[in-house]
Structures are given as structure tokens and as C-alpha cells.
Design an enzyme around this catalytic site. Structure first.
Site, PDB file in Angstrom:
ATOM      1  N   GLU A 207       0.842  -1.213   0.000  1.00 45.87           N
ATOM      2  CA  GLU A 207       0.000   0.000   0.000  1.00 45.87           C
ATOM      3  C   GLU A 207       0.876   1.261   0.000  1.00 45.87           C
ATOM      4  OE1 GLU A 207      -3.253  -0.204   2.856  1.00 45.87           O
ATOM      5  OE2 GLU A 207      -4.110  -1.923   1.801  1.00 45.87           O
ATOM      6  N   GLU A 331      -4.618  -8.844  -0.501  1.00 47.95           N
ATOM      7  CA  GLU A 331      -5.476  -8.566   0.664  1.00 47.95           C
ATOM      8  C   GLU A 331      -6.909  -8.504   0.172  1.00 47.95           C
ATOM      9  OE1 GLU A 331      -4.346  -5.402   3.371  1.00 47.95           O
ATOM     10  OE2 GLU A 331      -2.209  -5.871   3.116  1.00 47.95           O
TER      11      GLU A 331
END
Ligand code: AHR
Length: 533
Positions: A207, A331
Site C-alpha cells: 500500500e 489482501e
């Protein structure tokens, strides 16, 4: 097709009785399978896992310590190992998540008592007065021990946010350099592992648009190149670049465009990550207590993943027509607002209900149907977290409904995807904003050694569906069996006190020469396994 059976299904036994009487009268829907034209192999890595130093995931969920009275293997919770092994868990991603971009691997090696206590990214999310200091008792050696016990491939996320390329390369050398070659290999041997770990999957940050460094895509592309150019190539790596926040309202296509634009003329990554949370945090939808429209809201948000995969794949094609870069959905899961934690310190832990199991079935069917595009996927996160398979607290341990879906879908791991024609019309369902259309039946199929596996998820809360699975390409059905996961209560869950509320049961099927018939109960996932000739 419109003969949807409006049968209020009850307990599994009742459904079984209903099934045998309905089967004689034909089906509401005929799904045609083409086992003679199998598609891509469904990479077992699609059924992958993720554990992060957060709340009760590592400490308690996985690591209980060597001196614990809880049964353990060198400090690792034995029950966790056994149950992960049982479902053939294919990989484990670690150490994060957001934690990875603040993690310095050297803190987690060497004598356990000498390891430093360090700051944990999730400290700021902890309830006041509760500590989240990282003890570093679980480091790379403990992680590799866990992977080997389970038989899972390691997938390690490197620190780009606060690390350096040199730190990353040293970690790779420490893990993968052959014995006796470089000093880092000697150090690994001195810490108990003479032979290299042979880690193949490396995530280059996490991220990076957020907790991994709040970078713009072109900034991250520059970092990515710096981190991989001098990568120590002891083991042929599969390098994963940070991809978009797929659950953003616009799907975050801009990240994908920006990254690949900035990578023009350079070697593309092997994998490109997508994070896709079915994110209920901005809503009032609760994890454990909900109404019908909130059941459907979760499932509706979940199936958006299908379009997110399509959109990013199409965008990547503009830069890489041959699709050298595959998707890594590292994820995914349903993320509810806080409120159902098993204990306040176990932040992000949630009550997992039948709704989450149904969401899992629909997600896996999407993955299977896109098998050619996806190298790997990782549920976030395996234990004591969002969308978990297990809840653990001290001596207590329970399998959630999601665990059982992983168990069912193992039938697809490594098998070849089978095209199927699914004519079931969409359902008109109530959601938070009014009415919406949801797939009436989620399905995917695969074949291995003439054994066909078909998974069917019926998201309807009140209508069972009688289904005929027609085998095309001249295939004949020899024998078949089915397994179901359902419950009469849509909110059903498994708890420490009552661990078997939601569990697998066998389910009746009728086998004809070229077809299998069954009833797919409402709010249920069914696996049909059929030997063909
Ligand atoms: O899974 C929890 C967190 O969600 C991860 O640490 C992060 O990558 C994501 O935002």
C-alpha cells in the site's frame, strides 16, 4: 429459468428430504459444463493467507511461545498448524500489511531474549492504555518454521516505506544465499539454518499509496526500480509491485495507469498487487447482528471484485499486451467497523458469520473464473482479524464459517478451470440504498484427472434453487457426492462456547448419465464432486 423454488429452507436434514422429492420433477436451472475444453490451471496460490503483527494475529493467534501450556511446536500454536495443513494452505504472506513498511528484519533474528522491543505501526489504533510494542519474538526463522510445518510457500513483504534497498537486499541474501557463500549465509547458519530458505515471492512494499509511504504511482515506480535492480538473484524471484486500492469508489485505475506509465521501457514486475476489501466501515452494517438488506449489501459490494479485476487487467494490457505481469490480490475480505472484537486489544478482529462464508464462496468463484489472470490471492487475515478462518484466545480456538469454505474449495486447487454456462437470472434484492441486482447463483468449476468439482453459492435468503449440472463434450457422470455449508439463521457463527453451529454436512445429489441434479439451499454454499468418464 424463472421457476425459482420459493422454499423456505430449514436445517440441512430438511433440505435433504426436500431435495429427493424435487429432483424427480426437473430443475429450475440447467448449467452446462464443458469439461472437454478446460481452461487455465487454478493456481493453488489463489487460496493463500496473510498474517501481520497486529492485534492478536501473531501473538496469541499464531505464536504462543515455547513455554506456553497451550500445545505448540517450538512456540507456534499447534492447532493452527494442524488446521492450516488440513486445508492445504498454499502460502502465507508476512509480516504485513502496514506493519511491513516499518519492520526491520534484523530486529527479529538472533537469541530471542536479546531481541529489541520496537514500535509497532498499529500502536496508534490500540485502545488507550493498551500496548502494542513489538517484541520481535516471531521473526523470519519462526515464520519459515511455520511455513514448513504447514507446507505453505512463504511470501515476504519488504520494507519500502522506511527501509532502504540495501536492507532489502541483505534480507534476501540472509534468506536465500547458499551456505558458506556470503557472511549473511554464515549468520543464518549461526542462527540455526544452514540451508537457504529459498524464498521466491517478495512483495516490494505494501500500500505504497497509503501506510507504505503515501507515494504517487510514479514515485513508487522509481522506488520499485531501485529496490529490484540489484536484487540478489539466488532464487529466481517472483517480485510483486504495490498495486491499487481496488475498493476505492473509482477502483483506483489511476494508480495502475500511473505505475505502468512510469515503468515504460523497464522490466515489468512479475506480479501486481490489488487490495480489495468489502469495506463496510463507512456504513452502519455490523459484523454479527444484521438484517436482510445488510446481508445483501455485503454480497453486492463483494462481487464488485469481478469488475475491478477486469478493469485493471484491461488497463495493464495497454502497457503489456502479453500480460507478463499477473495479478496478486494479496489482501481481500469483509471489513466491518469496530465493535465485535474478541477482546479490545485484538483490534480488527471480527465476528465471522454465515454471510462472510457466502461472500467467500462468491469471491472464490470470481477468482476461479479469472484463473488465467491471477497468480496469487491472500485472505486478510487468517486469524483473529478481518475475515478470519480462526479465532484464538489463550487455550480457546475455533474454526469460523470461512474456514469451511476454504476446505470446500480445496477441490479446485491446481485443477483446470472448466467453462460453464450459468443462466440463472439476477436477484432483485434490498440493499442499504434501496433495491439492487445480485447474481442469482455464483458458480465455478474445475477438472483434475476426470474428477469434476463444481461450487455453487446461493445468496438468496429465502429461495432454494434446483439445479441440473449438464455435462457437455460427451462426458458421462459415474458417481457424485456433494457437501453443503448452510444454517437456518443467516447470522449463525461459531464461538468458543459453541464451535460447531456452522459446519459442513453431506448433501444429496441425483446422478444421471450426463447430468447431476441437486437443490442448492438458500444462503448456502455447495460443492459437487463428480467422477466422469
Ligand atoms: O489487513 C489490515 C490492513 O489493511 C493491512 O495492514 C493494510 O495493508 C490494509 O490497509
Amino acid at each position: 429459468m424463472d421457476r425459482r423454488t420459493f422454499l423456505k429452507a430449514g436445517a440441512t436434514a430438511a433440505i435433504g428430504a426436500l431435495a429427493s422429492s424435487r429432483l424427480a420433477f426437473g430443475a429450475d436451472a440447467e448449467l452446462v459444463l464443458s469439461p472437454g475444453e478446460p481452461g487455465a490451471v487454478i493456481n493453488p496460490q489463489i487460496y493463500g493467507h496473510f498474517i501481520e503483527h497486529l492485534g492478536g494475529v501473531i501473538y496469541d493467534g499464531v505464536w504462543v511461545g515455547r513455554n506456553s501450556s497451550i500445545p505448540n511446536v517450538d512456540g507456534i500454536r499447534k492447532q493452527f498448524v494442524d488446521d492450516m495443513k488440513r486445508i492445504g494452505a498454499s502460502n502465507l504472506r508476512w509480516p504485513g500489511g502496514c506493519f511491513a513498511d516499518g519492520y526491520h528484519w534484523r530486529d527479529g533474528i538472533g537469541k530471542a531474549s536479546a531481541r529489541p522491543r520496537t514500535y509497532n505501526f498499529w500502536q496508534r489504533r490500540m485502545p488507550a492504555g493498551l500496548d502494542a510494542t513489538e517484541t520481535n519474538q516471531f521473526g523470519i526463522h519462526e515464520f519459515m518454521r511455520l511455513c514448513r510445518l504447514i507446507g505453505a510457500e512463504p511470501y515476504v513483504a519488504a520494507n519500502v516505506g522506511s527501509g532502504t534497498p540495501a536492507e532489502f537486499h541483505d534480507w534476501v541474501s540472509y534468506c536465500n544465499a547458499p551456505a558458506g557463500t556470503v557472511s549473511l549465509a554464515d549468520e543464518r547458519a549461526a542462527n540455526g539454518e544452514k540451508q537457504p530458505f529459498g524464498i521466491r515471492y517478495w512483495g516490494v512494499g505494501n500500500e505504497s499509496w497509503g501506510c507504505g509511504g503515501t507515494m504517487r504511482p510514479e514515485e513508487y515506480a522509481t522506488q520499485y526500480r531501485k529496490y529490484v535492480t540489484q536484487f540478489p538473484n539466488y532464487t529466481q524471484p517472483f517480485l510483486v509491485a504495490t498495486g491499487p486500492r481496488g475498493h476505492s469508489a473509482d477502483g483506483d485505475i489511476g494508480w495502475t495507469t500511473g505505475f505502468f506509465e512510469a515503468m515504460r521501457g523497464f522490466t515489468p514486475p512479475d506480479g501486481f498487487s490489488i487490495h480489495f476489501y468489502t469495506d463496510l466501515r463507512p456504513t452502519t452494517v455490523k459484523a454479527g447482528d444484521f438484517r436482510a438488506n445488510e446481508w445483501y449489501e455485503v454480497l453486492l459490494r463483494g462481487v464488485r471484485l469481478d469488475k475491478v479485476i477486469e478493469d485493471h487487467w484491461k488497463e495493464m494490457e495497454k502497457f503489456d499486451a502479453a500480460h507478463r505481469t499477473k495479478l496478486v490480490i494479496d489482501e481481500w475480505g469483509v471489513w466491518y467497523a469496530p465493535g465485535s472484537e474478541i477482546t479490545p486489544a485484538y483490534i480488527l478482529s471480527e465476528t465471522i458469520t454465515l454471510r462472510d462464508a457466502v461472500h467467500t464462496g462468491m469471491t472464490f468463484d470470481i477468482f476461479n473464473r479469472h484463473a488465467a489472470k491471477i497468480e496469487m490471492a491472500n485472505v486478510a487475515q487468517t486469524v483473529n482479524c478481518i475475515h478470519s478462518l480462526f479465532l484464538a484466545q489463550g487455550a480457546n480456538f475455533v474454526l469460523t464459517p470461512v474456514y469451511h469454505v476454504f476446505d470446500m474449495y480445496r477441490a479446485h486447487m491446481g485443477a483446470r478451470q472448466v467453462p460453464l454456462n450459468n443462466p440463472v437470472p439476477s436477484l432483485d434484492v434490498p440493499v442499504l440504498s434501496g433495491q439492487a441486482k445480485l447474481p442469482g447463483l455464483s458458480a465455478s468449476a474445475s477438472i483434475r484427472d476426470r474428477r469434476l468439482a463444481v461450487t455453487l453459492t446461493n445468496p438468496s435468503l429465502d429461495a432454494a434453487l434446483s439445479v441440473r449440472l449438464k455435462l457437455g463434450d460427451g462426458a458421462r457422470a459415474a458417481e457424485a457426492r456433494a457437501t453443503v455449508l448452510t444454517h437456518q439463521d443467516m447470522r449463525a457463527t461459531n464461538t468458543f462456547a459453541d464451535p460447531d453451529q456452522v459446519k459442513l454436512a453431506s448433501h444429496p445429489v441425483k446422478v444421471g448419465a450426463d447430468a447431476v441434479e441437486l437443490i442448492v439451499p438458500n444462503q448456502a454454499i455447495v460443492l459437487v464432486e463428480c467422477e466422469t468418464s
